[in-house]
Scaffold this active site. Sequence first.
Site, PDB file in Angstrom:
ATOM      1  N   ARG A  31       0.822  -1.207   0.000  1.00 26.60           N
ATOM      2  CA  ARG A  31       0.000   0.000   0.000  1.00 26.60           C
ATOM      3  C   ARG A  31       0.855   1.256   0.000  1.00 26.60           C
ATOM      4  O   ARG A  31       0.415   2.317  -0.414  1.00 26.60           O
ATOM      5  CB  ARG A  31      -0.862   0.050   1.263  1.00 26.60           C
ATOM      6  CG  ARG A  31      -1.924  -0.982   1.375  1.00 26.60           C
ATOM      7  CD  ARG A  31      -2.407  -1.129   2.816  1.00 26.60           C
ATOM      8  NE  ARG A  31      -2.911   0.077   3.427  1.00 26.60           N
ATOM      9  CZ  ARG A  31      -4.162   0.507   3.328  1.00 26.60           C
ATOM     10  NH1 ARG A  31      -5.031  -0.185   2.622  1.00 26.60           N
ATOM     11  NH2 ARG A  31      -4.560   1.606   3.921  1.00 26.60           N
ATOM     12  N   ARG A  61       9.144   6.554  -3.512  1.00 22.53           N
ATOM     13  CA  ARG A  61       9.294   7.583  -4.556  1.00 22.53           C
ATOM     14  C   ARG A  61      10.680   8.201  -4.566  1.00 22.53           C
ATOM     15  O   ARG A  61      11.252   8.420  -3.500  1.00 22.53           O
ATOM     16  CB  ARG A  61       8.324   8.745  -4.295  1.00 22.53           C
ATOM     17  CG  ARG A  61       6.911   8.405  -4.427  1.00 22.53           C
ATOM     18  CD  ARG A  61       6.082   9.708  -4.503  1.00 22.53           C
ATOM     19  NE  ARG A  61       4.702   9.357  -4.305  1.00 22.53           N
ATOM     20  CZ  ARG A  61       4.006   9.672  -3.234  1.00 22.53           C
ATOM     21  NH1 ARG A  61       4.536  10.420  -2.293  1.00 22.53           N
ATOM     22  NH2 ARG A  61       2.759   9.284  -3.126  1.00 22.53           N
ATOM     23  N   ARG A  67      -7.687  -7.502  14.212  1.00 22.87           N
ATOM     24  CA  ARG A  67      -6.996  -6.635  15.146  1.00 22.87           C
ATOM     25  C   ARG A  67      -7.995  -5.580  15.572  1.00 22.87           C
ATOM     26  O   ARG A  67      -8.829  -5.121  14.767  1.00 22.87           O
ATOM     27  CB  ARG A  67      -5.795  -5.941  14.484  1.00 22.87           C
ATOM     28  CG  ARG A  67      -4.708  -6.879  14.120  1.00 22.87           C
ATOM     29  CD  ARG A  67      -4.061  -7.517  15.316  1.00 22.87           C
ATOM     30  NE  ARG A  67      -3.189  -6.583  16.034  1.00 22.87           N
ATOM     31  CZ  ARG A  67      -2.624  -6.886  17.204  1.00 22.87           C
ATOM     32  NH1 ARG A  67      -2.848  -8.052  17.781  1.00 22.87           N
ATOM     33  NH2 ARG A  67      -1.832  -6.007  17.794  1.00 22.87           N
ATOM     34  N   ARG A 107       0.175   5.336  16.804  1.00 20.29           N
ATOM     35  CA  ARG A 107       0.228   6.697  16.251  1.00 20.29           C
ATOM     36  C   ARG A 107      -0.573   7.656  17.109  1.00 20.29           C
ATOM     37  O   ARG A 107      -1.404   7.247  17.915  1.00 20.29           O
ATOM     38  CB  ARG A 107      -0.234   6.738  14.797  1.00 20.29           C
ATOM     39  CG  ARG A 107      -1.517   6.024  14.506  1.00 20.29           C
ATOM     40  CD  ARG A 107      -1.742   5.870  12.985  1.00 20.29           C
ATOM     41  NE  ARG A 107      -2.789   4.889  12.759  1.00 20.29           N
ATOM     42  CZ  ARG A 107      -3.087   4.360  11.587  1.00 20.29           C
ATOM     43  NH1 ARG A 107      -2.426   4.701  10.504  1.00 20.29           N
ATOM     44  NH2 ARG A 107      -4.057   3.484  11.479  1.00 20.29           N
ATOM     45  N   TYR A 140      -9.577  -5.915   3.915  1.00 18.82           N
ATOM     46  CA  TYR A 140      -8.974  -4.662   4.370  1.00 18.82           C
ATOM     47  C   TYR A 140      -9.354  -3.582   3.360  1.00 18.82           C
ATOM     48  O   TYR A 140      -8.573  -3.232   2.486  1.00 18.82           O
ATOM     49  CB  TYR A 140      -7.464  -4.913   4.413  1.00 18.82           C
ATOM     50  CG  TYR A 140      -6.566  -3.843   4.997  1.00 18.82           C
ATOM     51  CD1 TYR A 140      -7.039  -2.660   5.534  1.00 18.82           C
ATOM     52  CD2 TYR A 140      -5.188  -4.046   5.013  1.00 18.82           C
ATOM     53  CE1 TYR A 140      -6.180  -1.725   6.060  1.00 18.82           C
ATOM     54  CE2 TYR A 140      -4.315  -3.117   5.534  1.00 18.82           C
ATOM     55  CZ  TYR A 140      -4.813  -1.953   6.055  1.00 18.82           C
ATOM     56  OH  TYR A 140      -3.947  -1.029   6.562  1.00 18.82           O
ATOM     57  N   ASP A 149     -10.358   0.146   1.999  1.00 19.72           N
ATOM     58  CA  ASP A 149     -10.370   1.588   2.214  1.00 19.72           C
ATOM     59  C   ASP A 149     -11.769   2.098   1.877  1.00 19.72           C
ATOM     60  O   ASP A 149     -12.602   1.345   1.370  1.00 19.72           O
ATOM     61  CB  ASP A 149      -9.345   2.262   1.297  1.00 19.72           C
ATOM     62  CG  ASP A 149      -7.916   2.041   1.790  1.00 19.72           C
ATOM     63  OD1 ASP A 149      -7.727   1.872   3.002  1.00 19.72           O
ATOM     64  OD2 ASP A 149      -6.999   2.026   0.943  1.00 19.72           O
ATOM     65  N   GLU A 197      -3.361   5.877  19.543  1.00 19.33           N
ATOM     66  CA  GLU A 197      -3.990   4.667  19.003  1.00 19.33           C
ATOM     67  C   GLU A 197      -3.216   3.425  19.460  1.00 19.33           C
ATOM     68  O   GLU A 197      -2.016   3.328  19.237  1.00 19.33           O
ATOM     69  CB  GLU A 197      -3.961   4.791  17.471  1.00 19.33           C
ATOM     70  CG  GLU A 197      -4.706   3.721  16.750  1.00 19.33           C
ATOM     71  CD  GLU A 197      -4.790   4.013  15.246  1.00 19.33           C
ATOM     72  OE1 GLU A 197      -4.973   5.185  14.847  1.00 19.33           O
ATOM     73  OE2 GLU A 197      -4.647   3.057  14.479  1.00 19.33           O
TER      74      GLU A 197
HETATM   75  N1  UDP Z   1       3.536   0.810   7.921  1.00 23.90           N
HETATM   76  C1  UDP Z   1       4.790   0.819   8.494  1.00 23.90           C
HETATM   77  N2  UDP Z   1       5.260   1.983   9.037  1.00 23.90           N
HETATM   78  C2  UDP Z   1       4.524   3.119   9.049  1.00 23.90           C
HETATM   79  C3  UDP Z   1       3.247   3.114   8.447  1.00 23.90           C
HETATM   80  C4  UDP Z   1       2.777   1.942   7.903  1.00 23.90           C
HETATM   81  O1  UDP Z   1       5.470  -0.191   8.515  1.00 23.90           O
HETATM   82  O2  UDP Z   1       4.997   4.131   9.588  1.00 23.90           O
HETATM   83  C5  UDP Z   1       3.044  -0.465   7.363  1.00 23.90           C
HETATM   84  C6  UDP Z   1       2.292  -1.288   8.389  1.00 23.90           C
HETATM   85  O3  UDP Z   1       2.575  -2.642   8.132  1.00 23.90           O
HETATM   86  C7  UDP Z   1       0.855  -0.986   8.067  1.00 23.90           C
HETATM   87  C8  UDP Z   1       0.906  -0.850   6.549  1.00 23.90           C
HETATM   88  O4  UDP Z   1       2.151  -0.225   6.308  1.00 23.90           O
HETATM   89  O5  UDP Z   1       0.000  -2.035   8.470  1.00 23.90           O
HETATM   90  C9  UDP Z   1      -0.213  -0.029   5.980  1.00 23.90           C
HETATM   91  O6  UDP Z   1      -0.207   1.230   6.588  1.00 23.90           O
HETATM   92  P1  UDP Z   1      -1.404   2.258   6.472  1.00 23.90           P
HETATM   93  O7  UDP Z   1      -1.017   3.519   7.141  1.00 23.90           O
HETATM   94  O8  UDP Z   1      -1.846   2.310   5.055  1.00 23.90           O
HETATM   95  O9  UDP Z   1      -2.525   1.503   7.310  1.00 23.90           O
HETATM   96  P2  UDP Z   1      -3.873   1.983   7.993  1.00 23.90           P
HETATM   97  O10 UDP Z   1      -3.927   3.471   7.903  1.00 23.90           O
HETATM   98  O11 UDP Z   1      -4.944   1.283   7.255  1.00 23.90           O
HETATM   99  O12 UDP Z   1      -3.740   1.496   9.380  1.00 23.90           O
END
Ligand code: UDP
Length: 378
Positions: free
Chosen positions: A177, A181, A254, A285, A358, A360, A310
């Site tokens: 996901r 870049r 989860r 976060r 999962y 969005d 969170e």
């Molecule tokens: N991820 C990570 N570090 C970060 C942010 C995301 O390793 O700082 C990984 C982690 O495995 C996560 C996945 O990327 O489950 C997808 O992150 P995203 O932020 O898209 O997930 P969501 O917002 O759905 O929790």
Amino acid sequence: MAVKYDYLIVGAGLFGATFAHLATSNGKKCLVIDKRNHIGGNIYCKEVNGINVHVYGAHIFHTNDSEIWNFVNSLVPFNRYTNCPVANYKGRLYNLPFNMNTFYQMWGVTTPEEAVAKLDEQRSKAMAALCGREPANLEEQALSLVGKDIYETLIKEYTEKQWGRKCSELPAFIIKRLPVRLTYDNNYFNDCYQGIPIGGYNKMINALLQGSEIKVGCDFFHDKEYYKSIADKIVFTGAIDQYFDYCYGNLEYRTVTFEEQVLDVPNYQGNAVINYTDAQTPYTRVIEHKHFEKFGAEVYENPCTVISKEYSSEWKPGAEPFYPVNDERNMRVYEQYHRLAEMEKDVIFGGRLAEYRYYDMAPTIARAIETYCNESNI
Ligand code: UDP
């Protein structure tokens, strides 16, 4: 009992509300029920001190699909919010997603050419170990995408904290996901459309559910037979394993819990999302909600702010299921439920919990539209 509705929609989240909107727009009669005491599912927001708080975690709408973007904007105008989360690893800050800013912060490289050389060096061991095959798990995927330093600083501990499982036991798609870049671009998404509804997500949900009858605080499982008798068809958006009485066992999720604080400062962290990517910090976060809707000097118009820390943990009965754990064992169990669902007469299963996916927000809406069109042969 006379049939009163064309559709009984179980769950007033985004899938159910979108389906209801399409059905009522086509003259159908819908009853939407939800066991929570509010509509909106996980995009529901509550107002605290004039700030829309994303009660079930940060929701940022993004899509590449102009039809979906036009559709949501026809319900409520969207603002220009662009998600640029920052990662904090043991007090050091890194930009996300992985881009030239991150590579500079990590290695001091300043040009794309230097960054590619460093990435190649970092990835070489993982690439050699793959011997040309596809990465089989999240660890292999991450190491072959960005290499060891970034994996260890920004991915491994965060992911294991979020999912409660080793990266080597998680599916590779989770990390795909995230963009990588070679430009100084901190936009978390590649999609061309992105934003937050002006005035919050509740406006969008209210618009979608206009024309439907709504009952909240109403659990389908308390009187399944009654609810089945009052509508021609059911759209079920709850957990598929619960629908079938867990006959093949529990699907794993989860869950996420939030510690919310109102602070007497106008600007606590200067960004909507800061990820804590180390294992020691117990939360994944911190969200500062006002930044989703206020930009620049507007941030200071309100002297206080609301933050949510969170925390991620394994789902237990009674908790809210958030993220499906799409590993091999769970997918095998899901397939069994899915086969039962296909045989269930006059019940449509859709959304994150019923499809164990999962999703969005934009794909959820797209899926609801597709489901309605198939259903009504449009
Ligand atoms: N991820 C990570 N570090 C970060 C942010 C995301 O390793 O700082 C990984 C982690 O495995 C996560 C996945 O990327 O489950 C997808 O992150 P995203 O932020 O898209 O997930 P969501 O917002 O759905 O929790």
